[in-house]
Motif scaffolding. Sequence first.
Motif, PDB file in Angstrom:
ATOM      1  N   ASP A  60       0.871  -1.176   0.000  1.00  0.00           N
ATOM      2  CA  ASP A  60       0.000   0.000   0.000  1.00  0.00           C
ATOM      3  C   ASP A  60       0.911   1.229   0.000  1.00  0.00           C
ATOM      4  OD1 ASP A  60      -1.476   2.301   1.231  1.00  0.00           O
ATOM      5  OD2 ASP A  60      -3.095   0.850   1.452  1.00  0.00           O
ATOM      6  N   TYR A  61       0.615   2.220  -0.834  1.00  0.00           N
ATOM      7  CA  TYR A  61       1.483   3.388  -0.960  1.00  0.00           C
ATOM      8  C   TYR A  61       1.367   4.356   0.214  1.00  0.00           C
ATOM      9  CZ  TYR A  61       2.493   1.688  -5.594  1.00  0.00           C
ATOM     10  OH  TYR A  61       2.911   0.906  -6.641  1.00  0.00           O
ATOM     11  N   ASN A  62       0.523   4.064   1.173  1.00  0.00           N
ATOM     12  CA  ASN A  62       0.481   4.839   2.407  1.00  0.00           C
ATOM     13  C   ASN A  62       0.985   4.027   3.598  1.00  0.00           C
ATOM     14  OD1 ASN A  62      -0.181   7.620   2.486  1.00  0.00           O
ATOM     15  ND2 ASN A  62      -2.190   7.157   1.612  1.00  0.00           N
ATOM     16  N   LEU A  93      -5.368   1.130   3.280  1.00  0.00           N
ATOM     17  CA  LEU A  93      -5.205   2.057   4.397  1.00  0.00           C
ATOM     18  C   LEU A  93      -6.028   3.332   4.267  1.00  0.00           C
ATOM     19  CD1 LEU A  93      -1.371   1.676   5.039  1.00  0.00           C
ATOM     20  CD2 LEU A  93      -3.261   0.643   6.306  1.00  0.00           C
ATOM     21  N   THR A  94      -6.058   3.941   3.088  1.00  0.00           N
ATOM     22  CA  THR A  94      -6.783   5.194   2.905  1.00  0.00           C
ATOM     23  C   THR A  94      -7.383   5.224   1.500  1.00  0.00           C
ATOM     24  OG1 THR A  94      -4.973   6.472   1.938  1.00  0.00           O
ATOM     25  CG2 THR A  94      -5.066   6.366   4.361  1.00  0.00           C
ATOM     26  N   GLU A  95      -8.282   6.173   1.274  1.00  0.00           N
ATOM     27  CA  GLU A  95      -8.827   6.345  -0.067  1.00  0.00           C
ATOM     28  C   GLU A  95      -7.733   6.782  -1.037  1.00  0.00           C
ATOM     29  OE1 GLU A  95     -12.250   8.824  -0.279  1.00  0.00           O
ATOM     30  OE2 GLU A  95     -13.382   7.689   1.212  1.00  0.00           O
ATOM     31  N   ALA A  96      -6.816   7.582  -0.560  1.00  0.00           N
ATOM     32  CA  ALA A  96      -5.707   8.017  -1.414  1.00  0.00           C
ATOM     33  C   ALA A  96      -4.832   6.840  -1.820  1.00  0.00           C
ATOM     34  CB  ALA A  96      -4.871   9.078  -0.701  1.00  0.00           C
ATOM     35  N   SER A  97      -4.787   5.798  -0.997  1.00  0.00           N
ATOM     36  CA  SER A  97      -4.023   4.601  -1.356  1.00  0.00           C
ATOM     37  C   SER A  97      -4.553   3.989  -2.646  1.00  0.00           C
ATOM     38  CB  SER A  97      -4.104   3.562  -0.230  1.00  0.00           C
ATOM     39  OG  SER A  97      -3.537   4.041   0.964  1.00  0.00           O
ATOM     40  N   VAL A  98      -5.867   4.022  -2.811  1.00  0.00           N
ATOM     41  CA  VAL A  98      -6.483   3.496  -4.023  1.00  0.00           C
ATOM     42  C   VAL A  98      -6.022   4.314  -5.229  1.00  0.00           C
ATOM     43  CG1 VAL A  98      -8.654   3.032  -5.230  1.00  0.00           C
ATOM     44  CG2 VAL A  98      -8.481   2.632  -2.756  1.00  0.00           C
ATOM     45  N   TYR A  99      -6.008   5.618  -5.075  1.00  0.00           N
ATOM     46  CA  TYR A  99      -5.576   6.502  -6.155  1.00  0.00           C
ATOM     47  C   TYR A  99      -4.120   6.213  -6.523  1.00  0.00           C
ATOM     48  CZ  TYR A  99      -4.857  10.850  -8.787  1.00  0.00           C
ATOM     49  OH  TYR A  99      -4.573  11.776  -9.765  1.00  0.00           O
ATOM     50  N   GLY A 100      -3.275   6.039  -5.530  1.00  0.00           N
ATOM     51  CA  GLY A 100      -1.877   5.727  -5.799  1.00  0.00           C
ATOM     52  C   GLY A 100      -1.731   4.431  -6.575  1.00  0.00           C
ATOM     53  N   ALA A 101      -2.487   3.414  -6.181  1.00  0.00           N
ATOM     54  CA  ALA A 101      -2.438   2.138  -6.887  1.00  0.00           C
ATOM     55  C   ALA A 101      -2.910   2.296  -8.323  1.00  0.00           C
ATOM     56  CB  ALA A 101      -3.293   1.106  -6.150  1.00  0.00           C
ATOM     57  N   ARG A 132      -0.322  15.111  -3.325  1.00  0.00           N
ATOM     58  CA  ARG A 132       1.106  14.832  -3.173  1.00  0.00           C
ATOM     59  C   ARG A 132       1.523  13.627  -4.012  1.00  0.00           C
ATOM     60  NH1 ARG A 132       3.082  14.311   2.760  1.00  0.00           N
ATOM     61  NH2 ARG A 132       5.077  14.174   1.680  1.00  0.00           N
ATOM     62  N   MET A 133       0.642  12.650  -4.114  1.00  0.00           N
ATOM     63  CA  MET A 133       0.955  11.490  -4.948  1.00  0.00           C
ATOM     64  C   MET A 133       1.098  11.904  -6.408  1.00  0.00           C
ATOM     65  SD  MET A 133      -1.369   8.383  -3.462  1.00  0.00           S
ATOM     66  CE  MET A 133      -1.066   7.686  -1.831  1.00  0.00           C
ATOM     67  N   LEU A 134       0.165  12.695  -6.887  1.00  0.00           N
ATOM     68  CA  LEU A 134       0.211  13.118  -8.284  1.00  0.00           C
ATOM     69  C   LEU A 134       1.441  13.974  -8.555  1.00  0.00           C
ATOM     70  CD1 LEU A 134      -1.259  12.936 -10.965  1.00  0.00           C
ATOM     71  CD2 LEU A 134      -2.541  14.989 -10.337  1.00  0.00           C
ATOM     72  N   GLU A 135       1.817  14.823  -7.606  1.00  0.00           N
ATOM     73  CA  GLU A 135       3.019  15.647  -7.755  1.00  0.00           C
ATOM     74  C   GLU A 135       4.267  14.767  -7.871  1.00  0.00           C
ATOM     75  OE1 GLU A 135       1.515  19.616  -5.254  1.00  0.00           O
ATOM     76  OE2 GLU A 135       2.803  18.107  -4.307  1.00  0.00           O
ATOM     77  N   ALA A 136       4.336  13.725  -7.056  1.00  0.00           N
ATOM     78  CA  ALA A 136       5.493  12.829  -7.100  1.00  0.00           C
ATOM     79  C   ALA A 136       5.552  12.076  -8.419  1.00  0.00           C
ATOM     80  CB  ALA A 136       5.427  11.846  -5.930  1.00  0.00           C
ATOM     81  N   VAL A 137       4.399  11.660  -8.897  1.00  0.00           N
ATOM     82  CA  VAL A 137       4.353  10.945 -10.172  1.00  0.00           C
ATOM     83  C   VAL A 137       4.757  11.880 -11.308  1.00  0.00           C
ATOM     84  CG1 VAL A 137       2.822   9.810 -11.825  1.00  0.00           C
ATOM     85  CG2 VAL A 137       2.653   9.267  -9.389  1.00  0.00           C
ATOM     86  N   ALA A 138       4.257  13.109 -11.291  1.00  0.00           N
ATOM     87  CA  ALA A 138       4.593  14.077 -12.331  1.00  0.00           C
ATOM     88  C   ALA A 138       6.094  14.358 -12.359  1.00  0.00           C
ATOM     89  CB  ALA A 138       3.820  15.372 -12.108  1.00  0.00           C
ATOM     90  N   ALA A 139       6.723  14.345 -11.197  1.00  0.00           N
ATOM     91  CA  ALA A 139       8.159  14.636 -11.106  1.00  0.00           C
ATOM     92  C   ALA A 139       9.033  13.428 -11.454  1.00  0.00           C
ATOM     93  CB  ALA A 139       8.501  15.118  -9.697  1.00  0.00           C
ATOM     94  N   LEU A 161      -8.342  -5.644 -11.440  1.00  0.00           N
ATOM     95  CA  LEU A 161      -7.100  -6.182 -10.901  1.00  0.00           C
ATOM     96  C   LEU A 161      -7.001  -5.919  -9.404  1.00  0.00           C
ATOM     97  CD1 LEU A 161      -4.338  -7.493 -11.136  1.00  0.00           C
ATOM     98  CD2 LEU A 161      -3.417  -5.288 -11.916  1.00  0.00           C
ATOM     99  N   LEU A 162      -7.346  -4.713  -8.973  1.00  0.00           N
ATOM    100  CA  LEU A 162      -7.317  -4.415  -7.539  1.00  0.00           C
ATOM    101  C   LEU A 162      -8.300  -5.294  -6.777  1.00  0.00           C
ATOM    102  CD1 LEU A 162      -7.054  -0.512  -7.623  1.00  0.00           C
ATOM    103  CD2 LEU A 162      -5.239  -2.170  -7.132  1.00  0.00           C
TER     104      LEU A 162
END
Length: 210
Positions: A60-62, A93-101, A132-139, A161-162
């Motif tokens: 999980d990315y969180n 762990l969080t809703e944002a974890s789903v977005y990261g995946a 913050r996840m999207l910023e890291a991916v963009a970078a 898949l998830l």
Amino acid sequence: MRRRDFIRIAALTLLPPVVGLGRAGGARADGVDVNAILRDPDAPTFGDADGDVTIVAFLDYNCPYCKKSAPDLSRVVKEDGHIRLVYKDWPVLTEASVYGAQLALAAQYQGRYETVHDALMGIPGRRIDEKRMLEAVAASGVDLDRLMADLKAHITDIAALLKRNNAQAESLGLKGTPTYLVGPLLASTLDYASFRRAVAEARRRQAAGE
């Protein structure tokens, strides 16, 4: 690998360097689709395709422990040279974890899953939000426009898949992230030395037919 071999070992302790071994209860074997866990064609897979040991990583990315173990897992796979690594994005762990995946799996369509995976695992802290996840991916250097287009175009396949990853985790009775299946062994947070010991023990057991 036979089902009984796959689930024979229940746990490696969370506390390296001591590695404690136990057995899974028989009920946990019910409903475990070993081939689906090891060979899902949509699961990101790296390392040696013909490796003698497969590591399946539920992450999980969180999860701060996933982030702590990530560099050591990559190092072991690279240095060993004979490990097949399967990533199972399991955002629990969080809703944002789903977005990261979703971002990581969408990057797979341009062959950049590992790039996004590493970028997300490299964000310090926990409870990282979507921005913050999207910023890291963009970078990270991926083609972000293509990634977002692929995410939109393939969202149904990514969600499927998830869902499969979650069903597999539940069939194994997993309780959280990280969880690593190292050959016939089931382990939680590991450092570099513990990964190496787990791989060596997996090879020993596989060679002995245990």
